[in-house]
Write an enzyme that holds these catalytic residues in place. Sequence first.
Site, PDB file in Angstrom:
ATOM      1  N   ASP A 178      -8.011  18.067   9.902  1.00 25.81           N
ATOM      2  CA  ASP A 178      -6.816  18.906  10.092  1.00 25.81           C
ATOM      3  C   ASP A 178      -6.908  20.146   9.220  1.00 25.81           C
ATOM      4  O   ASP A 178      -6.672  20.068   8.024  1.00 25.81           O
ATOM      5  CB  ASP A 178      -5.579  18.091   9.761  1.00 25.81           C
ATOM      6  N   GLU A 193       0.041  27.324   8.844  1.00 26.22           N
ATOM      7  CA  GLU A 193       0.575  26.150   9.540  1.00 26.22           C
ATOM      8  C   GLU A 193       1.067  25.103   8.551  1.00 26.22           C
ATOM      9  O   GLU A 193       2.100  24.469   8.767  1.00 26.22           O
ATOM     10  CB  GLU A 193      -0.492  25.549  10.475  1.00 26.22           C
ATOM     11  N   GLU A 194       0.351  24.960   7.447  1.00 26.86           N
ATOM     12  CA  GLU A 194       0.710  23.923   6.478  1.00 26.86           C
ATOM     13  C   GLU A 194       1.946  24.282   5.647  1.00 26.86           C
ATOM     14  O   GLU A 194       2.405  23.469   4.851  1.00 26.86           O
ATOM     15  CB  GLU A 194      -0.481  23.624   5.561  1.00 26.86           C
ATOM     16  N   ASP A 243      -5.700  27.074   7.153  1.00 28.56           N
ATOM     17  CA  ASP A 243      -5.147  26.644   5.868  1.00 28.56           C
ATOM     18  C   ASP A 243      -5.093  25.119   5.812  1.00 28.56           C
ATOM     19  O   ASP A 243      -5.154  24.439   6.839  1.00 28.56           O
ATOM     20  CB  ASP A 243      -3.765  27.255   5.621  1.00 28.56           C
TER      21      ASP A 243
END
Length: 191
Positions: A137, A170-171, A100
């Site tokens: 990222d 994760e975000e 993500d």
Amino acid sequence: MHGLLKTIQPTRMNTITTYQQEHQTRFLDEHLDLLRLPSISADSTYKDDVLRAADFIKEQLIQAGADKVELCPTAGFPIVYGEKIIDPALPTVCVYGHYDVQPPDPLNLWTSGPFAPVVKKTDLHPDGAIFARGACDDKGQMYMHVKAFESMVATNSLPCNVKFMIEGEEEVGSDNLEPFLRENAEKLACD
């Protein structure tokens, strides 16, 4: 990990490097395809794109040579799990990553579309760099591990067992990661 890399003989490293050079265009094209998926976990508008990114990673792990690959459901987005166990007596490495990305706002700061990746040279990147949301990222780093794994599998140079755990939240704080880790401790066991 450094000790494991020492077990790869110099001739094997040359073979791995040759494989990577021969497949460099494909590796880049696949990475760009992944970057085109607006897998923004913080915006429900992109739910289908986040799920497509999970499927993309699953297929890439299969193609890379993982023996067992699955989408593990969570209360949110799935975790992509993959493994290749070449010898239970060898060490096992677990690779973590996420598919993500952050929202691309503010859009006016982009000189190209955030999900329309371009490779360009700049003063900071005279050899060229990929510009897109997630290029680094974390789609870039995560995908680099998948391609390194593929290179070692394809050249029969993998020095250890490998497990992948690639999440899609994760975000947004990884709220569903901890329960997954607790429920799958044995599956995820590694050195």
